[in-house]
Design an enzyme around this catalytic site. Structure first.
Site, PDB file in Angstrom:
ATOM      1  N   ASP A 124      36.949   6.107  44.636  1.00 38.31           N
ATOM      2  CA  ASP A 124      37.681   5.144  43.810  1.00 38.31           C
ATOM      3  C   ASP A 124      39.009   4.740  44.456  1.00 38.31           C
ATOM      4  O   ASP A 124      39.620   5.531  45.181  1.00 38.31           O
ATOM      5  CB  ASP A 124      37.931   5.767  42.429  1.00 38.31           C
ATOM      6  CG  ASP A 124      38.285   4.717  41.390  1.00 38.31           C
ATOM      7  OD1 ASP A 124      38.065   3.515  41.643  1.00 38.31           O
ATOM      8  OD2 ASP A 124      38.778   5.098  40.312  1.00 38.31           O
TER       9      ASP A 124
ATOM     10  N   ASN B 152      29.763  -1.820  37.040  1.00 36.87           N
ATOM     11  CA  ASN B 152      30.503  -2.635  38.011  1.00 36.87           C
ATOM     12  C   ASN B 152      30.051  -4.103  38.034  1.00 36.87           C
ATOM     13  O   ASN B 152      30.726  -4.950  38.625  1.00 36.87           O
ATOM     14  CB  ASN B 152      30.430  -2.024  39.423  1.00 36.87           C
ATOM     15  CG  ASN B 152      31.278  -0.775  39.587  1.00 36.87           C
ATOM     16  OD1 ASN B 152      30.938   0.132  40.355  1.00 36.87           O
ATOM     17  ND2 ASN B 152      32.405  -0.686  38.883  1.00 36.87           N
TER      18      ASN B 152
HETATM   19  C1  IPE Z   1      33.510   4.373  39.446  1.00 36.92           C
HETATM   20  O1  IPE Z   1      34.665   3.671  39.710  1.00 36.92           O
HETATM   21  C2  IPE Z   1      32.347   3.736  40.167  1.00 36.92           C
HETATM   22  C3  IPE Z   1      32.355   3.852  41.621  1.00 36.92           C
HETATM   23  C4  IPE Z   1      33.222   4.502  42.340  1.00 36.92           C
HETATM   24  C5  IPE Z   1      31.273   3.176  42.270  1.00 36.92           C
HETATM   25  P1  IPE Z   1      35.205   2.532  38.735  1.00 36.92           P
HETATM   26  O2  IPE Z   1      36.431   2.020  39.362  1.00 36.92           O
HETATM   27  O3  IPE Z   1      34.124   1.571  38.445  1.00 36.92           O
HETATM   28  O4  IPE Z   1      35.514   3.365  37.418  1.00 36.92           O
HETATM   29  P2  IPE Z   1      36.486   3.037  36.201  1.00 36.92           P
HETATM   30  O5  IPE Z   1      36.186   1.633  35.750  1.00 36.92           O
HETATM   31  O6  IPE Z   1      37.887   3.171  36.707  1.00 36.92           O
HETATM   32  O7  IPE Z   1      36.169   4.084  35.182  1.00 36.92           O
HETATM   33  C1  IPE Z   2      35.889   1.796  44.235  1.00 37.99           C
HETATM   34  O1  IPE Z   2      37.118   1.164  44.286  1.00 37.99           O
HETATM   35  C2  IPE Z   2      34.745   0.911  44.696  1.00 37.99           C
HETATM   36  C3  IPE Z   2      33.849   0.460  43.625  1.00 37.99           C
HETATM   37  C4  IPE Z   2      33.902   0.841  42.379  1.00 37.99           C
HETATM   38  C5  IPE Z   2      32.821  -0.472  44.006  1.00 37.99           C
HETATM   39  P1  IPE Z   2      37.569   0.154  43.160  1.00 37.99           P
HETATM   40  O2  IPE Z   2      37.086  -1.211  43.506  1.00 37.99           O
HETATM   41  O3  IPE Z   2      37.173   0.654  41.815  1.00 37.99           O
HETATM   42  O4  IPE Z   2      39.142   0.205  43.309  1.00 37.99           O
HETATM   43  P2  IPE Z   2      40.214   0.159  42.140  1.00 37.99           P
HETATM   44  O5  IPE Z   2      39.879   1.303  41.209  1.00 37.99           O
HETATM   45  O6  IPE Z   2      40.097  -1.177  41.487  1.00 37.99           O
HETATM   46  O7  IPE Z   2      41.527   0.375  42.831  1.00 37.99           O
HETATM   47 MG    MG Z   3      38.070   1.836  40.424  1.00 33.56          MG
END
Ligand code: IPE
Ligand code: IPE
Ligand code: MG
Length: 238
Positions: free
Chosen positions: A15, A63
């Site tokens: 994340d 997502n």
């Molecule tokens: C969890 O991260 C999913 C992945 C790392 C693929 P998110 O960024 O989607 O999670 P939330 O929305 O902060 O809970």
């Molecule tokens: C994780 O990074 C990747 C996916 C969930 C695809 P994020 O895209 O969630 O990054 P933040 O949480 O918005 O910083």
């Molecule tokens: Mg995230």
């Protein structure tokens, strides 16, 4: 510190790609690109440490709520990256598998997943599960549906046992995660491996995913070594 216990299965919630990019004044897509490179390195580090199963949370069933352009970018990046890496992954003895509602993925992505699984199915140095369009609740719904189908055919007995459920999950022949790592200082599971994580240990890293390093993985494993896993029992001489 000498590491005595290497977790068999480490699962990572990668994340913070977006925030990493924003902190550098870059578009979110740059964070995803950098994150992909770190995911590749993490497979190598895990292998060097002797971890046999590594699961990487790559795209959740939630997502899809992101802007269409970001979702498209992620799938294109993923498909190109995996296509490019298949020969090397094959040579290095990595077995790649994909868990999630794969049938809902764009045709091109699904095809790449199938090729990667097929090409690496004989490998066993390290088993890497890529959670793609994965949701723990979706997995349980799919599991229940499949159990009911087989029940109707007389292949399943009541009452349903935990072993039966585990056998019908996407992770059927993969041991439950011992250690779950999440970056970006978020302390939630976000629908990741909710059944399998019942007795996992958790480790949180206060860094965005693109800054994750081998030292962070080693620190997670060291911390895991300090944990006393009780699984509900009483441990003598604790
Ligand atoms: C969890 O991260 C999913 C992945 C790392 C693929 P998110 O960024 O989607 O999670 P939330 O929305 O902060 O809970
Ligand atoms: C994780 O990074 C990747 C996916 C969930 C695809 P994020 O895209 O969630 O990054 P933040 O949480 O918005 O910083
Ligand atoms: Mg995230």
């Amino acid at each position: 510190m000498i590491i005595e216990k290497i977790p068999t299965h480490v699962a990572i919630i990668m994340d913070g790609n977006g925030r990493w990019a924003r902190s550098k004044g870059l578009p979110r897509t740059e964070g995803h690109k950098a994150g992909t490179e770190v995911a590749e390195k993490t497979i190598r580090w895990a292998y060097e440490l002797g971890i046999k199963y590594l699961t990487l949370y790559t795209f959740s069933t939630e997502n899809w709520k992101r802007p269409r352009e970001e979702v498209n970018f992620l799938f294109d990046l993923f498909a190109d990256f995996v296509t490019r890496k298949i020969p090397e992954v094959k040579k290095e003895g990595v077995r790649l598998r994909f868990i999630g509602r794969l049938e809902q993925l764009p045709e091109k992505v699904l095809k790449v997943c199938k090729v990667a699984e097929e090409e690496t199915k004989g490998n066993s140095n390290i088993n890497v599960q890529v959670a793609l369009n994965y949701g723990g609740r979706a997995e349980l719904c799919d599991t229940i549906s499949r159990i009911i189908e087989d029940f109707k055919k007389g292949k399943v007995d009541l009452p349903i046992t935990e072993e039966t459920v585990s056998k019908y999950l996407y992770t059927a022949d993969i041991p439950d995660p011992d250690l779950i790592v999440r970056t970006a200082n978020e302390k939630r599971l976000s629908n990741f491996l909710i059944w399998q994580a019942a007795y996992a240990e958790y480790y949180f890293v206060d860094k965005f995913w693109p800054d994750f390093s081998k030292e962070d993985l080693v620190a997670a494993v060291e911390e895991y070594n300090k944990r006393i896993r009780k699984f509900g029992a009483v441990i003598e001489n604790e």
